[in-house]
Structure formats: C-alpha cells, structure tokens
Design an enzyme around this catalytic site. Structure first.
Site, PDB file in Angstrom:
ATOM      1  N   CYS A 109      10.771  -6.435  10.434  1.00 42.56           N
ATOM      2  CA  CYS A 109       9.200  -6.355  10.019  1.00 42.56           C
ATOM      3  C   CYS A 109       9.195  -7.510   9.286  1.00 42.56           C
ATOM      4  O   CYS A 109      10.016  -7.764   8.279  1.00 42.56           O
ATOM      5  CB  CYS A 109       8.881  -5.107   9.433  1.00 42.56           C
ATOM      6  SG  CYS A 109       7.249  -5.025   8.647  1.00 42.56           S
ATOM      7  N   CYS A 116      -1.520 -10.484   0.097  1.00 37.41           N
ATOM      8  CA  CYS A 116      -2.529 -10.192   1.313  1.00 37.41           C
ATOM      9  C   CYS A 116      -4.014 -10.041   0.368  1.00 37.41           C
ATOM     10  O   CYS A 116      -4.059  -9.802  -0.774  1.00 37.41           O
ATOM     11  CB  CYS A 116      -2.378  -8.787   1.748  1.00 37.41           C
ATOM     12  SG  CYS A 116      -3.437  -8.504   3.204  1.00 37.41           S
ATOM     13  N   CYS A 120      -6.586  -3.149   1.081  1.00 40.24           N
ATOM     14  CA  CYS A 120      -6.769  -1.746   1.577  1.00 40.24           C
ATOM     15  C   CYS A 120      -6.216  -0.708   0.551  1.00 40.24           C
ATOM     16  O   CYS A 120      -5.317  -0.944   0.039  1.00 40.24           O
ATOM     17  CB  CYS A 120      -5.732  -1.471   2.903  1.00 40.24           C
ATOM     18  SG  CYS A 120      -6.400  -2.812   4.072  1.00 40.24           S
TER      19      CYS A 120
END
Ligand code: SAH
Length: 354
Positions: A109, A116, A120
């Site tokens: 991954c 970021c 969220c």
C-alpha cells in the site's frame, strides 16, 4: 546544483531516451538504464556495468539516482509491516507491506502525497500537516525499497496510503505506467489499484485516458448531505456527480468499478443508509462494494461489532445484486490498516480530533 540535476528514476522510457540524447548518449542506452533501475534494481550508477565507463561518468556528473530514506519499521503479529520513509528532510510518508494469510497475495500500500488535504473526518492521515505531492520516483521507490527489505516481490499494489492520488494525477499515473510496463516492474494492470475519495475531474481524466488500472471510489456514505458532513470533498464534488462519473466509467471503459465503504455504527450502517447503498449499487450495476469496519477511534465513533457487520453485509448481499467483500484490517495493531496512516503509531490511542 545537484538538486536540479535530472533524476533517472521515475522517468518513462521515452523521457529517459530524450534525456540520453540531451546528454549526448546514444538513445538505445536509455533502455539499459531503465532496466537497470527496475529489473536489476541498481541503486548506484557504478552498478550499471553494461554501460561503458564514459557513459557512467557522464551520468554520475549530470544526473542523479536518489532514494527515499528508510525511517522506522513496525511489524504486526499478522505479518503486516509498516515503514516510514523521509522523501526529503522533514517530509515523511508511510508504506505498508501486507501479505495475505495464505501467503498468496502480497500487497504494498503506497502513498501518493505527504499528508493529505482532504480531511475526511474518520481518517487519521487528515490529522497531519499536508506537505506536498510525491514525485513519480518517490512513489516507485516505496515499492523498490520495501521489496528489497522484505526480500520478496509484491503481487498487488494499491494507491491507498497517504494522500489523494487524483490530486497528484500526473505523477501517480506515470508511476503506475512504469509499474505496469513490461520493461519496468511488469505488474499486470489489474494488480494495480488506484483509489480516490471522489475527485470527479480526476476520474473523468482517468476515463478519457482509458487507463487500464483497477479503480476504487471511497464512497463511505450514501446520503448526499451526510456524506458532506464526514467527507469535505463531497461539497466540491457532490455524490450525484460522483455517481454519474462512476456510471460513465463502467460504460466507457466497460469495466467494473469498486466502492469502498467504511462501516461506522450510528453514522452509515442504519436501514435507510443500507437501502440507499443498495440503490447506488443497482444504479451503477457494474460494481462491487468493499466494506471495512472503522479502524480508528480518535473520532469518538466506535468500530462496529461482528454482529453489526454481519447484519449489514447480509442485507447488502441479499439486496444489492453486486459482489460484497467484507474486508479484513491487517496491521491494526501497528496502525497500518486503512485510515490509520498518521506516522505516530499511537494515533488511535486517545488523541481527539476537534
Ligand atoms: N484518498 C484516497 C486514497 C486513500 S485510500 C481515497 O480516499 O480513496 C484509504 C482508504 O481507507 C479509503 O477507502 C478510506 O475510505 C479508508 N479509510 C479511511 N479511514 C478509515 C478508517 N478509519 N477505517 C477504515 N477505513 C478507512
């Protein structure tokens, strides 16, 4: 200055060929350099012994073959291994090696950004300061280095680490193509998955460029207003538009799209939301849904019980008419599972997001 010199890693063969000709090196040498980096995994120009010494000298003088710098490693009891790398001083990312229990599937991954910008509400990466996009070579080097450390090769790569791949479209796609290229890392397109929180413009580009890779959308909430309250991005790219482009994906590319759905009790697992999710699945049709229990607890929300997951999943399986995959969360004990990549290794142990 050294930093301004061209980087050999992360260039397509076409770009390397152009670079060679600008340095007065015959263009066929580009292929030897390319395969030296990705097939032979050379990490210093001296190792390119198929090249004449004069060419190596030019490359040493005029170009660089940099590496991201390994920081820490955490090993999970389930075999998952999480690594931190400094891509530049002060810019740290995480990469996770995830072997399946039967040992057949080995997934890396990888991160696409340092931090970021999306924020969220359930994802720990959003807690970090955003420090920029990764270059294609820094994306690829995560794979080269992890494979070197674990002395194994990945069967699958997922762009599901830190960052929003669609916000770094150019470098992500370049890295994915080198990863896929037979002369590069040679991984099948269906073994490479790119995931987005729902950047409609990026998905449109992906469709128009007919990219061959697997594609996932982190749906996470099937109600337009509620989705905006957990994912800021829904304000800019509303659910309705996102589903429109998802349908276009399945039509224009004639391929299945994946929806990721983080299950959060009292947030998106109730009857009404399950029904909405079923309607979405039916309207997109050529899709599958990967559900995953909430991994973090910094939000004050809790992880669903097995019973709650079972009930939700059974309902979807009975009604949605599309494949539903109940995803495990390997690496939770080392904060290496989905939504947990926040560098500290302790993020899920108390800190509250305000
Ligand atoms: N920004 C991209 C790439 C990151 S993928 C995207 O959002 O798709 C990270 C995946 O982990 C996403 O599917 C996301 O919905 C999921 N995720 C985030 N926080 C999580 C959490 N706390 N528990 C479980 N999954 C989570």
């Amino acid at each position: 200055m050294k930093e301004e010199q061209p980087v050999l890693k992360g260039k397509t063969l076409t770009e390397l060929t152009a670079l060679c000709s600008s340095l007065g090196i015959q263009s066929y040498r580009a292929k030897q350099i390319y395969s030296g980096i990705y097939k032979s995994r050379y990490t210093s120009i001296d190792q390119f012994t198929t090249l004449p010494k004069e060419i190596r000298e030019v490359l040493k003088l005029k170009t660089i073959l940099p590496e991201i710098k390994l920081g820490r490693e955490l090993i999970s009891k389930d075999g998952t291994r999480k690594f931190t790398f400094d891509v530049e001083p002060g810019k740290e990312i995480e990469t996770v090696w995830i072997p399946s229990a039967d040992g057949e599937r080995k997934t890396i991954c990888i991160s696409s950004q340092v931090g970021c910008t999306l924020n969220c509400s359930f994802c720990a990466t959003g807690l970090l300061e955003y420090k920029g996009n990764l270059h294609a070579w820094q994306i690829l080097d995560q794979i080269l280095q992890v494979e070197h450390i674990v002395q194994d090769r990945a069967t699958n790569i997922v762009f599901m680490g830190m960052g929003e791949p669609m916000h770094n479209y150019f470098s992500v796609m370049k890295a994915a193509h080198i990863l896929h290229d037979k002369e590069g890392l040679g991984l099948g397109a269906k073994r490479i998955t790119i995931s987005t929180a729902g950047v409609v413009t990026g998905i449109t580009r992906f469709i128009e460029n007919k990219e061959p890779f697997n594609f996932a959308i982190s749906l996470n909430h099937p109600n337009p207003n509620a989705r905006s309250s957990v994912m800021d991005i829904n304000k800019k790219h509303p659910l309705e538009k996102l589903l429109e482009v998802a349908r276009r994906f399945t039509k224009d590319l004639d391929r299945m799209i994946t929806f990721e759905y983080v299950m959060i009790p009292d947030v998106n697992m109730g009857k009404e939301n399950a029904e909405r999710l079923v309607r979405i699945a039916k309207s997109v049709n050529k899709c599958k849904i990967n559900v995953i229990p909430l991994n973090t607890d910094f939000t004050g929300w809790r992880r669903p019980t097995e019973e709650e997951v079972g009930e939700f999943v059974s309902y979807l399986r009975a009604k949605a008419g599309v494949p539903i995959l109940n995803r495990q969360s390997p690496g939770r004990d080392i904060n290496g599972a989905c939504g947990m990549l926040a560098l500290k290794g302790v993020r899920n142990e108390g800190s509250n997001k305000t």
